[in-house]
Write a protein that holds these residues in place. Sequence first.
Motif, mmCIF file in Angstrom:
data_model
loop_
_atom_site.group_PDB
_atom_site.id
_atom_site.type_symbol
_atom_site.label_atom_id
_atom_site.label_comp_id
_atom_site.label_asym_id
_atom_site.label_seq_id
_atom_site.Cartn_x
_atom_site.Cartn_y
_atom_site.Cartn_z
ATOM 1 N N MET A 1 0.648 -1.256 -0.088
ATOM 2 C CA MET A 1 -0.363 -0.035 -0.778
ATOM 3 C C MET A 1 0.645 1.387 0.020
ATOM 4 S SD MET A 1 -2.844 -1.099 -0.077
ATOM 5 C CE MET A 1 -3.987 -2.670 0.058
ATOM 6 N N LEU A 2 1.953 1.015 1.224
ATOM 7 C CA LEU A 2 3.019 2.687 0.736
ATOM 8 C C LEU A 2 3.792 2.206 -0.278
ATOM 9 C CD1 LEU A 2 4.091 4.059 2.122
ATOM 10 C CD2 LEU A 2 5.624 2.952 3.444
ATOM 11 N N GLY A 3 3.811 1.670 -0.612
ATOM 12 C CA GLY A 3 4.840 1.445 -2.264
ATOM 13 C C GLY A 3 4.158 2.264 -3.430
ATOM 14 N N VAL A 4 2.860 1.713 -3.644
ATOM 15 C CA VAL A 4 1.100 2.341 -4.737
ATOM 16 C C VAL A 4 1.014 3.575 -4.199
ATOM 17 C CG1 VAL A 4 -0.834 1.861 -4.417
ATOM 18 C CG2 VAL A 4 0.116 0.061 -4.507
ATOM 19 N N GLU A 5 1.435 4.371 -3.040
ATOM 20 C CA GLU A 5 1.167 6.063 -2.592
ATOM 21 C C GLU A 5 2.744 6.111 -3.324
ATOM 22 O OE1 GLU A 5 -1.529 7.085 -1.776
ATOM 23 O OE2 GLU A 5 -2.456 4.972 -1.352
ATOM 24 N N ASN A 6 3.714 6.334 -2.925
ATOM 25 C CA ASN A 6 4.759 6.481 -3.306
ATOM 26 C C ASN A 6 4.870 6.527 -4.806
ATOM 27 O OD1 ASN A 6 5.565 6.668 -1.166
ATOM 28 N ND2 ASN A 6 7.023 5.283 -0.545
ATOM 29 N N PHE A 7 4.584 5.738 -5.449
ATOM 30 C CA PHE A 7 4.106 5.279 -7.601
ATOM 31 C C PHE A 7 3.372 6.101 -7.503
ATOM 32 C CE2 PHE A 7 1.937 3.893 -10.780
ATOM 33 C CZ PHE A 7 2.962 4.249 -11.793
ATOM 34 N N ILE A 8 2.344 6.287 -7.627
ATOM 35 C CA ILE A 8 1.550 7.848 -7.642
ATOM 36 C C ILE A 8 1.795 9.232 -7.151
ATOM 37 C CG2 ILE A 8 -0.780 8.711 -7.164
ATOM 38 C CD1 ILE A 8 -0.959 6.186 -8.583
ATOM 39 N N LYS A 9 2.397 9.299 -6.558
ATOM 40 C CA LYS A 9 2.675 10.199 -6.027
ATOM 41 C C LYS A 9 4.360 11.083 -7.684
ATOM 42 C CE LYS A 9 5.507 13.280 -2.686
ATOM 43 N NZ LYS A 9 6.082 13.119 -1.456
ATOM 44 N N TYR A 10 4.583 10.006 -7.503
ATOM 45 C CA TYR A 10 6.559 9.954 -8.347
ATOM 46 C C TYR A 10 5.822 10.599 -9.772
ATOM 47 C CZ TYR A 10 10.789 8.894 -11.117
ATOM 48 O OH TYR A 10 11.649 8.674 -12.162
ATOM 49 N N ALA A 11 4.812 9.210 -10.296
ATOM 50 C CA ALA A 11 4.021 9.197 -11.269
ATOM 51 C C ALA A 11 2.863 10.697 -11.584
ATOM 52 C CB ALA A 11 2.703 7.981 -11.684
ATOM 53 N N GLU A 12 2.670 11.369 -10.580
ATOM 54 C CA GLU A 12 1.223 12.735 -10.717
ATOM 55 C C GLU A 12 2.832 14.150 -10.869
ATOM 56 O OE1 GLU A 12 -1.050 13.598 -10.847
ATOM 57 O OE2 GLU A 12 -2.067 11.933 -10.003
ATOM 58 N N GLU A 13 4.032 13.367 -9.931
ATOM 59 C CA GLU A 13 4.665 14.427 -10.376
ATOM 60 C C GLU A 13 6.019 14.448 -11.917
ATOM 61 O OE1 GLU A 13 8.114 13.656 -7.252
ATOM 62 O OE2 GLU A 13 6.982 13.954 -5.722
ATOM 63 N N ASN A 14 6.198 13.522 -12.146
ATOM 64 C CA ASN A 14 6.022 13.270 -13.762
ATOM 65 C C ASN A 14 5.059 14.437 -14.388
ATOM 66 O OD1 ASN A 14 8.076 12.364 -15.408
ATOM 67 N ND2 ASN A 14 5.945 11.132 -16.290
ATOM 68 N N LYS A 15 3.961 13.790 -14.291
ATOM 69 C CA LYS A 15 3.020 13.914 -15.402
ATOM 70 C C LYS A 15 2.709 15.275 -15.022
ATOM 71 C CE LYS A 15 -1.521 14.192 -13.526
ATOM 72 N NZ LYS A 15 -2.730 13.776 -13.888
ATOM 73 N N SER A 16 2.740 16.402 -14.121
ATOM 74 C CA SER A 16 2.955 17.671 -13.703
ATOM 75 C C SER A 16 3.786 18.220 -14.809
ATOM 76 C CB SER A 16 2.999 18.213 -12.334
ATOM 77 O OG SER A 16 2.526 19.149 -11.641
ATOM 78 N N LYS A 17 5.327 17.762 -14.679
ATOM 79 C CA LYS A 17 6.718 18.333 -15.375
ATOM 80 C C LYS A 17 6.596 18.402 -16.302
ATOM 81 C CE LYS A 17 9.690 14.800 -15.445
ATOM 82 N NZ LYS A 17 11.254 14.956 -14.710
ATOM 83 N N ASN A 18 5.552 16.994 -17.395
ATOM 84 C CA ASN A 18 5.878 17.314 -18.654
ATOM 85 C C ASN A 18 4.294 17.831 -19.609
ATOM 86 O OD1 ASN A 18 7.829 15.631 -19.230
ATOM 87 N ND2 ASN A 18 7.143 13.888 -18.799
ATOM 88 N N GLY A 19 3.575 18.830 -17.888
ATOM 89 C CA GLY A 19 2.224 19.538 -18.745
ATOM 90 C C GLY A 19 1.504 18.122 -19.315
ATOM 91 N N GLU A 20 0.971 16.595 -18.782
ATOM 92 C CA GLU A 20 -0.196 16.054 -19.324
ATOM 93 C C GLU A 20 -1.737 16.210 -18.290
ATOM 94 O OE1 GLU A 20 2.375 11.966 -18.652
ATOM 95 O OE2 GLU A 20 3.173 12.245 -21.276
#
Length: 396
Positions: A16-35
Motif C-alpha cells: 500500500m505504501l509503495g503504491v502511494e509512493n508510485f502515484i506520487k512519483y507518477a503525478e510529479e512526472n505528469k505535472s513536469k511534462n504538462g500531461e
Amino acid sequence: MDHSWMYGKCNTHEYMLGVENFIKYAEENKSKNGEEFLVCPCYDCKNLRKFRSSEQVRNHLICRGFKEDYNRWIRHGESVIPSNRIDNDQENDDDNDEKNVDNEENEENDRIDELMRDIQGDDSEMPPIFESFSIDSEKSLYPGCSKFTKLFAVLKLYNLKAMNRWSDKNFTQLLDLLKDMFPNDNELPISTYECGASRYKRKNVAYRCEDNKSPPAKVLWYLPVIPRFKRLFANKNDAKNLQWHAKGRKEDGKLRHPADSPQWRYINRMFPEFGNENRNLRLGLCTDGMNPHGNMSSQHSTWPVLLVAYNLPRLCMKHNYIMLSLLISGPKQPGNDIDVYLSPLVEDLKMLWEESVMVFDAYSQTNFTLRAMLFCTINDFPEYALFVKMKQVIFG
C-alpha cells in the motif's frame, strides 16, 4: 529505486505504501511534462490505457496489481537505462567526459518517452503503432541484456544510418551481421523494412540512399468524409434539405430523382431501421481517370473519387455538394490495386453502416445517430471492368 515490493501481496502495508509512493512519483512526472492523463500499469491495463484521475489508477493497482516485469517505470518518469554516476568529490576530467556521455544517453531515453507520448496523444486507448513501441521499449534486446531495449537499439542503428547516409543494402548487411553476432533469441530486425518495400522512389539507382530529396513512390490524398457529413448537418438549411426526399419530394409516380426509384423503396423494405431515419444518407460514388495537365499527348492519369448525397434535391448535382473524398495521383491508373486506394474510404463507410456516428442536427436542434450506405456507383463502359472489382471491395 527499489521496486521489490511491487510483486508481493497486495494487502500488505508495504505494498500500500509503495503504491502511494508510485502515484506520487507518477503525478510529479505528469505535472513536469504538462500531461493531462496518467498511464495505468496494472495487470489488466498493461500501460495501454490512461486516465485523468490518479485515484482510478490507484484502485486498479490495489485490486489487480502491477503488470509483469514492470521493474523500471519508463512510462512514469524513469529512464530506460539506469544512470551510473559518481560523487562530485571523485570527479576528474575523464569522469566528466563519461558523465557527459551518460547525460546524452539519458536525454535520448527521455526523447523516446516523448516520442511515445506524442504518438499516443490524449486518447485513453492506445493505437496499434504506439502499442508496438510500448512493448519494444520494455523488451530487452536479448535475454540478459540490461543496457539496450529493442526500441532503443533500433533507434540508435537508424540514427547511424541517417547520419552516415547508408544505403538499404548496406544497412541490411549490417543487421544480418549483428543478428549473427548477438546471442540467440535476440530481437534485432533482420532487414531495413521487414514488412514491406521502400516508400520512396530510388531514381533508377539500385539501393539509393533514401534521403530527404527522394520523393515518395506513390501519394494518396484522403479527405475524411465523416467530419464533412457532420458539417452538413451543422448547417440549418442543409440539415433541412437532407430530409427533402421524405418531407418535400413530390410523389406522383414519375421518376425525377433517385429517391423516386424502385431501388430506394426496396432499401427501405429490406432495412426498415435504416429507412425509418430520414437523415440516414444514401451515397453515390463516382471515379474515373483524368489528365490534369491539359496535354493530350500525355498519358498521365489521376483518379478523383467523388461522393454525392442523394438525400438532397437537385442540389446533390451542384459542385458545392459533390465531395472529393480521394485523389489517387498518377502517372498511371490504379488498375487492380484500386481496392488498396479505396481502403480508407471503405473503412469510414463501413463504420457509418455498421456502427453509426453521433451527429448534431442544426435544423431540429437534436443529436441523432447517423448511418450511411452506398446507394450506387457511376461509371462509363471502358471502366466497367475496374468497377466490378471496386464493387466487390465495397459490398464484400
